[in-house]
Structure formats: structure tokens, C-alpha cells
Design an enzyme around this catalytic site. Structure first.
Site, PDB file in Angstrom:
ATOM      1  N   HIS A 105      -3.592   2.645  -3.827  1.00 31.68           N
ATOM      2  CA  HIS A 105      -4.523   3.712  -4.191  1.00 31.68           C
ATOM      3  C   HIS A 105      -5.743   3.665  -3.284  1.00 31.68           C
ATOM      4  O   HIS A 105      -6.150   2.575  -2.862  1.00 31.68           O
ATOM      5  CB  HIS A 105      -4.956   3.585  -5.662  1.00 31.68           C
TER       6      HIS A 105
ATOM      7  N   GLU B 167       1.528   6.963 -10.776  1.00 33.86           N
ATOM      8  CA  GLU B 167       2.782   7.689 -10.578  1.00 33.86           C
ATOM      9  C   GLU B 167       4.012   6.901 -11.030  1.00 33.86           C
ATOM     10  O   GLU B 167       5.034   7.492 -11.356  1.00 33.86           O
ATOM     11  CB  GLU B 167       2.943   8.069  -9.099  1.00 33.86           C
TER      12      GLU B 167
HETATM   13  N1  CMC Z   1       3.646   0.707   0.142  1.00 36.27           N
HETATM   14  C1  CMC Z   1       3.548  -0.071   1.236  1.00 36.27           C
HETATM   15  N2  CMC Z   1       2.419  -0.211   1.951  1.00 36.27           N
HETATM   16  C2  CMC Z   1       1.340   0.458   1.517  1.00 36.27           C
HETATM   17  C3  CMC Z   1       1.375   1.277   0.381  1.00 36.27           C
HETATM   18  C4  CMC Z   1       2.586   1.374  -0.317  1.00 36.27           C
HETATM   19  N3  CMC Z   1       2.694   2.122  -1.417  1.00 36.27           N
HETATM   20  N4  CMC Z   1       0.148   1.836   0.194  1.00 36.27           N
HETATM   21  C5  CMC Z   1      -0.614   1.390   1.192  1.00 36.27           C
HETATM   22  N5  CMC Z   1       0.100   0.565   1.979  1.00 36.27           N
HETATM   23  C6  CMC Z   1      -0.388  -0.150   3.150  1.00 36.27           C
HETATM   24  C7  CMC Z   1      -0.495   0.756   4.360  1.00 36.27           C
HETATM   25  O1  CMC Z   1       0.701   0.770   5.118  1.00 36.27           O
HETATM   26  C8  CMC Z   1      -1.638   0.136   5.121  1.00 36.27           C
HETATM   27  O2  CMC Z   1      -1.181  -1.004   5.787  1.00 36.27           O
HETATM   28  P1  CMC Z   1      -1.774  -1.389   7.233  1.00 36.27           P
HETATM   29  O3  CMC Z   1      -3.244  -1.611   7.001  1.00 36.27           O
HETATM   30  O4  CMC Z   1      -1.023  -2.626   7.601  1.00 36.27           O
HETATM   31  O5  CMC Z   1      -1.492  -0.212   8.126  1.00 36.27           O
HETATM   32  C9  CMC Z   1      -2.565  -0.364   4.013  1.00 36.27           C
HETATM   33  O6  CMC Z   1      -1.722  -0.579   2.876  1.00 36.27           O
HETATM   34  C10 CMC Z   1      -3.649   0.640   3.641  1.00 36.27           C
HETATM   35  O7  CMC Z   1      -3.051   1.915   3.447  1.00 36.27           O
HETATM   36  P2  CMC Z   1      -3.833   3.283   3.646  1.00 36.27           P
HETATM   37  O8  CMC Z   1      -2.841   4.365   3.922  1.00 36.27           O
HETATM   38  O9  CMC Z   1      -4.959   3.112   4.612  1.00 36.27           O
HETATM   39  O10 CMC Z   1      -4.472   3.471   2.233  1.00 36.27           O
HETATM   40  P3  CMC Z   1      -4.976   4.825   1.644  1.00 36.27           P
HETATM   41  O11 CMC Z   1      -6.118   4.516   0.783  1.00 36.27           O
HETATM   42  O12 CMC Z   1      -5.155   5.850   2.680  1.00 36.27           O
HETATM   43  O13 CMC Z   1      -3.675   5.265   0.808  1.00 36.27           O
HETATM   44  C11 CMC Z   1      -2.163   5.937  -0.797  1.00 36.27           C
HETATM   45  C12 CMC Z   1      -3.575   5.415  -0.530  1.00 36.27           C
HETATM   46  C13 CMC Z   1      -2.029   6.253  -2.286  1.00 36.27           C
HETATM   47  C14 CMC Z   1      -1.922   7.217  -0.004  1.00 36.27           C
HETATM   48  C15 CMC Z   1      -1.129   4.848  -0.401  1.00 36.27           C
HETATM   49  O14 CMC Z   1      -1.345   3.672  -1.140  1.00 36.27           O
HETATM   50  C16 CMC Z   1       0.308   5.318  -0.540  1.00 36.27           C
HETATM   51  O15 CMC Z   1       0.836   5.973   0.373  1.00 36.27           O
HETATM   52  N6  CMC Z   1       0.971   5.011  -1.712  1.00 36.27           N
HETATM   53  C17 CMC Z   1       2.320   5.471  -1.937  1.00 36.27           C
HETATM   54  C18 CMC Z   1       2.308   6.908  -2.458  1.00 36.27           C
HETATM   55  C19 CMC Z   1       1.782   6.998  -3.862  1.00 36.27           C
HETATM   56  O16 CMC Z   1       2.167   6.224  -4.732  1.00 36.27           O
HETATM   57  N7  CMC Z   1       0.937   8.001  -4.085  1.00 36.27           N
HETATM   58  C20 CMC Z   1       0.334   8.256  -5.393  1.00 36.27           C
HETATM   59  C21 CMC Z   1      -1.131   7.942  -5.403  1.00 36.27           C
HETATM   60  S1  CMC Z   1      -1.808   7.810  -7.065  1.00 36.27           S
HETATM   61  C22 CMC Z   1      -1.872   9.440  -7.572  1.00 36.27           C
HETATM   62  C23 CMC Z   1      -3.138  10.051  -7.245  1.00 36.27           C
HETATM   63  O17 CMC Z   1      -4.185   9.693  -7.869  1.00 36.27           O
HETATM   64  O18 CMC Z   1      -3.121  10.923  -6.366  1.00 36.27           O
END
Ligand code: CMC
Length: 358
Positions: A245, A300
Site C-alpha cells: 500500500h 483487496e
Molecule cells: N508484490 C510484490 N512487490 C511489491 C508489491 C506487491 N504487491 N507492492 C509493492 N511491491 C514492491 C515494488 O516492486 C517495489 O519494489 P522495489 O523497490 O524493489 O522496486 C516496492 O515494493 C515499492 O513499491 P511501489 O510501487 O513503489 O509502491 P507504491 O506505494 O507505489 O505501490 C501499490 C502501492 C498498492 C500500487 C503496490 O503495493 C501494488 O502494486 N500492490 C499490488 C496491487 C494491489 O493490491 N492494489 C490494491 C491497493 S489497496 C486498494 C486501494 O486502497 O486502492
């Protein structure tokens, strides 16, 4: 400059507070624990919109007015002319776009009722079934389930859907709410603001994640196979849906609110056991692979299980999320309009400059 506007504050709001360090969610002064399982969709909508929409009916009258709005939408908009080749959320968005744009209580009521009518209609049309007309005497949650299956839901099923809708009603300045606020700030109208919200919500990084959670559980099949499947997915570079998240650095409090609803519903115990095993394996592997980033269960993961238990198909989960979140989008749109300022940030140009004439 902040990539993805991370840590940028873009609004003062009285609507909700997401404490990512403590794992705490407050909506209009009430903790999630006090709301989820104790509040209906109608009560939540009244709470969120309180003071923002002149002449919006209150309490019991809101349930009656929403019933009438569902009936009107069904009679004027639902038709098999909407291409069933669209995904359910695209069908819901297309039908919502047929509501005349504007501001005021009439538009608010239609937008609050829209996903309740359009989601079951879209799902039935895609299966070649006739949409079921609303029963305005029912609560919005009970009527949504009735329009989906054609049969009255049990009180436990209606209560479980209410719990879900209340849990996801608002969540700070998430991507879809920000999109809705940007559009509202141009004074384009509330329908346009909600359409922006639906469009942002449907992406897999936001509200499109729970459908793939079901695909993951089905692909894993048995608890013993979880670790190998999850390791292979991460080796391919996939993200594990339902984890991570932008704001929470601890477990998303909404995950447990929804898990409680699944237990109260008495849903399939084997399915819940599989989900718990997958969750534990995923958390362990994410801890091993990303020791510097706390990746916890988000809303989710258990959304997927709860909506599946209520009879929704995975391709429609985002529509049900929209049904809950429309309340938040509308409240934020009103708060933005009341603030009066157009949202218009700056960018830094890093492209080439025109060549100077020699
Ligand atoms: N699985 C594997 N790796 C992950 C995941 C995941 N679910 N989420 C983040 N990471 C890793 C990502 O690859 C990155 O690694 P590195 O620094 O080595 O490149 C690190 O963690 C940070 O990720 P980020 O993309 O910079 O984090 P963010 O804050 O932009 O992303 C997120 C948040 C929700 C988009 C992401 O955690 C994700 O894609 N999760 C899976 C999709 C998901 O479950 N979405 C629903 C979100 S909750 C509903 C809502 O409130 O909208």
C-alpha cells in the site's frame, strides 16, 4: 517534484484520515471499527455527505429516495443497447455516463444509486439474462443482491454487503478520489467527477486488484502449493495482488473488518483456510524478498473473498468497490467545490528547446 505525488498534501479534508503508521482509518470522526458492521450504506452516505448537499433526504427518507432513484435509473437507462462485450466496470461506466451532468441532490441520489442498479444489470446482460427491476422498498445493499440473483438475500448477506460498502466508503486522497476532485474542481459536474473516479478505480494497482486475487487463489488451489506458486510469480516480476500500500506501513485495518464480515457470513471455511494460508505464505516471502519495504495485506485480499461469497463474479468486484466509494467521491467533490480552487499543478519541462536561428 515527487514521483506519483508521494507524500504531497493536496487537500484539507473533514472526510477521512488514513494513519499509515498506526493502521488506523477514521471517517468523519468515527473509527472504522465503530462503523463497519454497525452502519448501513444509507447511514454512511448520510454521514459522509452531511452538510455538503442542500435538500438531501436524511435517514429513513434517504433509503426511500435511493429506492426511487434506482427505479428511475432502471426504467430510463438500463437497456441491452450497452455492448455486453465491454467489461462489467466499462458497462457500469457507460450507463453512468448517460445520467445528465450537474450538481444538487437529484444528481447525488442518482449517482449513489447508479452502481447498485447498473452492476447487477451488466452482469445479467453479459450472461444473456434479463435485468431484474429494483424493489424500492429494500435497502440498497439488499436490493443490489436481489437484482443480482433474482432472489431476496438473507439479512446476513445484506449486512455483509453493507459492511463492505461502509468499509470502502472513503480513504483519504487515493487515486480515484483525487481524480474525482480534479474534475470537480473544474466545475464539470458530479457525473463527470464520478466517471473520473470509476476510470481511475478500475486499474489493477487501485480497485482492480481483487479480481486477480481470486485468479491467484484458484491457480494455487491447495495451501501446500502456495509458496511455490508465489515464488514463481515474483520470479516472473509479478506483483502479488492484495499486498502492499502507498500509505499503510502496517496491516490495512480494512482487511480485518472484511475478514470479520466473512466469518459472520459463515462463508466456505475451506476457501477461507486457503486464503489464510496464501496470505501467510505471501507475507513471509515478501518479508524475505523486500526486507526494506513493509508489504502487508491490503483491503483487496479479503474483498475478493467476501464479494465471491456474496455471489459476485471477480470481473465485477471493481463495480462493487465503486458502489461503496461513490459516497466518498461525491463528498470529496463537494468539499473541493466548496473550497473553490481549480486543481492545476505545475510540470518541469525537460524536453528540447527550439533551435536558435543562426
Ligand atoms: N508484490 C510484490 N512487490 C511489491 C508489491 C506487491 N504487491 N507492492 C509493492 N511491491 C514492491 C515494488 O516492486 C517495489 O519494489 P522495489 O523497490 O524493489 O522496486 C516496492 O515494493 C515499492 O513499491 P511501489 O510501487 O513503489 O509502491 P507504491 O506505494 O507505489 O505501490 C501499490 C502501492 C498498492 C500500487 C503496490 O503495493 C501494488 O502494486 N500492490 C499490488 C496491487 C494491489 O493490491 N492494489 C490494491 C491497493 S489497496 C486498494 C486501494 O486502497 O486502492
Amino acid at each position: 517534484m515527487s514521483d506519483g505525488l508521494e507524500d504531497v498534501v493536496a487537500a484539507h479534508t473533514v472526510l477521512s484520515e488514513v494513519d499509515g503508521a498506526a493502521g488506523r482509518l477514521v471517517m468523519r470522526g468515527h473509527s472504522l471499527d465503530a462503523l463497519a458492521g454497525h452502519t448501513s450504506f444509507e447511514e454512511m452516505a448520510a454521514l459522509m455527505l452531511d452538510g455538503f448537499v442542500p435538500n438531501l433526504p436524511r435517514q429513513k427518507q434517504l433509503q426511500v429516495a435511493l429506492g426511487e432513484a434506482r427505479k428511475e435509473l432502471f426504467e430510463t437507462i438500463v437497456s441491452d443497447a450497452v455492448p455486453a462485450a465491454l467489461s462489467p466496470v466499462e458497462m457500469v461506466r457507460a450507463m453512468t455516463a448517460l445520467i445528465p451532468d450537474g450538481e444538487g441532490a437529484g444528481v447525488v441520489l442518482k449517482l449513489l444509486a447508479a452502481p447498485a442498479v447498473f452492476t447487477p444489470a451488466a452482469l445479467r446482460l453479459r450472461r444473456g439474462l434479463a435485468p431484474v427491476a429494483p424493489d424500492p422498498s429494500l435497502s440498497q445493499a439488499a436490493d443490489t443482491l436481489r437484482m443480482l440473483t433474482g432472489a431476496a438475500p438473507t439479512p446476513q448477506q445484506a449486512a455483509a454487503l453493507d459492511t463492505y460498502l461502509v468499509t470502502v466508503a472513503d480513504h483519504g486522497l487515493n487515486a480515484s478520489t483525487f481524480a474525482a476532485r480534479v474534475v470537480a474542481s473544474t466545475r464539470a459536474g458530479l457525473v463527470s467527477a464520478v466517471l473520473a473516479g470509476i476510470s481511475a478505480l478500475k486499474g489493477p494497482l487501485h480497485g482492480g486488484a481483487p479480481g486477480p486475487v481470486i485468479e491467484m487463489l484458484d491457480a494455487i488451489g491447495a495451501p501446500a502449493d502456495a509458496r511455490a506458486w508465489l515464488e514463481a510469480a515474483l520470479d516472473r516480476g509479478d506483483r502479488l495482488m492484495g499486498f502492499g500500500h502507498r500509505i499503510y506501513r502496517v496491516r490495512d485495518p480494512r482487511a480485518d473488518a472484511l475478514k470479520g464480515a466473512i466469518r459472520r457470513l459463515g462463508a466456505d471455511a475451506g476457501r477461507l483456510a486457503l486464503a489464510e494460508a496464501v496470505e501467510q505464505a505471501a507475507l513471509a516471502i515478501l518479508r524475505e524478498r523486500k526486507p526494506n519495504r513493509t508489504l502487508e495485506t491490503n483491503v483487496e485480499f479479503y474483498t475478493a473473498l467476501l464479494l465471491e461469497a456474496l455471489g459476485f463474479t471477480p470481473d465485477s468486484f471493481t463495480c462493487v468497490f465503486a458502489l461503496g466509494r461513490t459516497t466518498g467521491w461525491l463528498a470529496h467533490a463537494h468539499e473541493q467545490i466548496a473550497g473553490g480552487k481549480l486543481i492545476r499543478p505545475q510540470s518541469v519541462y525537460v524536453g528540447p528547446q527550439p533551435r536558435q536561428a543562426a
